[in-house]
Write a protein that holds these residues in place. Structure first.
Motif, PDB file in Angstrom:
ATOM      1  N   ILE A  68       8.185   9.271   1.863  1.00 48.60           N
ATOM      2  CA  ILE A  68       7.816   7.885   1.554  1.00 48.60           C
ATOM      3  C   ILE A  68       6.641   7.859   0.582  1.00 48.60           C
ATOM      4  N   LEU A  69       5.655   8.713   0.834  1.00 45.65           N
ATOM      5  CA  LEU A  69       4.508   8.772  -0.077  1.00 45.65           C
ATOM      6  C   LEU A  69       4.926   9.189  -1.483  1.00 45.65           C
ATOM      7  N   ALA A  70       5.819  10.144  -1.577  1.00 45.95           N
ATOM      8  CA  ALA A  70       6.273  10.594  -2.895  1.00 45.95           C
ATOM      9  C   ALA A  70       7.030   9.483  -3.620  1.00 45.95           C
ATOM     10  N   LEU A  71       7.840   8.733  -2.899  1.00 40.11           N
ATOM     11  CA  LEU A  71       8.597   7.643  -3.519  1.00 40.11           C
ATOM     12  C   LEU A  71       7.692   6.517  -4.013  1.00 40.11           C
ATOM     13  N   ILE A  72       6.580   6.314  -3.352  1.00 42.92           N
ATOM     14  CA  ILE A  72       5.639   5.275  -3.766  1.00 42.92           C
ATOM     15  C   ILE A  72       4.739   5.777  -4.900  1.00 42.92           C
ATOM     16  N   LEU A 112       2.239   6.547 -10.641  1.00 46.22           N
ATOM     17  CA  LEU A 112       1.614   7.487 -11.572  1.00 46.22           C
ATOM     18  C   LEU A 112       2.235   7.398 -12.966  1.00 46.22           C
ATOM     19  N   LEU A 113       3.530   7.232 -13.029  1.00 43.17           N
ATOM     20  CA  LEU A 113       4.192   7.117 -14.335  1.00 43.17           C
ATOM     21  C   LEU A 113       3.712   5.882 -15.095  1.00 43.17           C
ATOM     22  N   THR A 162      -3.582  11.081 -11.214  1.00 46.59           N
ATOM     23  CA  THR A 162      -2.860  12.091 -10.444  1.00 46.59           C
ATOM     24  C   THR A 162      -3.785  12.766  -9.438  1.00 46.59           C
ATOM     25  N   GLY A 163      -4.980  13.114  -9.847  1.00 45.50           N
ATOM     26  CA  GLY A 163      -5.947  13.715  -8.927  1.00 45.50           C
ATOM     27  C   GLY A 163      -6.308  12.785  -7.792  1.00 45.50           C
ATOM     28  N   VAL A 164      -6.531  11.504  -8.121  1.00 45.00           N
ATOM     29  CA  VAL A 164      -6.868  10.523  -7.078  1.00 45.00           C
ATOM     30  C   VAL A 164      -5.714  10.372  -6.099  1.00 45.00           C
ATOM     31  N   LEU A 177      -1.804  12.008   4.784  1.00 44.10           N
ATOM     32  CA  LEU A 177      -0.943  12.899   5.556  1.00 44.10           C
ATOM     33  C   LEU A 177      -1.700  13.571   6.699  1.00 44.10           C
ATOM     34  N   VAL A 178      -2.948  13.954   6.445  1.00 42.43           N
ATOM     35  CA  VAL A 178      -3.737  14.585   7.499  1.00 42.43           C
ATOM     36  C   VAL A 178      -3.998  13.594   8.633  1.00 42.43           C
ATOM     37  N   SER A 179      -4.220  12.325   8.290  1.00 41.84           N
ATOM     38  CA  SER A 179      -4.482  11.336   9.335  1.00 41.84           C
ATOM     39  C   SER A 179      -3.215  10.904  10.063  1.00 41.84           C
ATOM     40  N   HIS A 180      -2.038  11.198   9.494  1.00 38.87           N
ATOM     41  CA  HIS A 180      -0.769  10.818  10.128  1.00 38.87           C
ATOM     42  C   HIS A 180       0.081  12.041  10.444  1.00 38.87           C
TER      43      HIS A 180
END
Length: 105
Positions: free
Chosen positions: A54-58, A63-64, A79-81, A90-93
């Motif tokens: 889901i994160l990657a899809l968002i 970014l583009l 991209t860094g942010v 991800l660490v919190s979930h």
């Protein structure tokens, strides 16, 4: 470590003994193995692949768009942010310790 099972009648005495030795060695090599096998749950450190997808899809289209309108420097900073933000999210979930990904709960 492992629950003591009755001897397997299909195995010889030496094979049963060797199986028990292998189980003991696995328990010493990986202390969390017994809990994982007993509960059917993996490591608590595993990241849920559904959340990562889901994160990657968002993040990808955002970014583009930022890189297109802001240029390469702004795109690299964005991209860094995003990478730092995704890692924090991800660490919190982290996966709650269930046996499968969230889609199967």
């Amino acid at each position: 470590m492992f629950q003591r099972r009755p001897r397997n009648p299909n195995l010889s005495e030496s094979e049963n003994r060797r199986l028990h030795e292998i189980e003991q060695q696995l328990g010493m090599d990986d202390p969390h193995l017994e809990r994982s096998l007993r509960t059917g749950r993996g490591s608590r450190n595993a990241i849920d692949p559904v959340h990562a997808g889901i994160l990657a899809l968002i993040a990808t289209p955002l970014l583009l768009v930022v890189a297109y309108f802001g240029g390469p420097v702004v795109g690299a900073v964005a991209t860094g942010v995003v990478l730092v933000g995704m890692l924090a999210w991800l660490v919190s979930h982290k996966r709650s310790g269930s046996a499968g990904p969230s889609a199967y709960r």
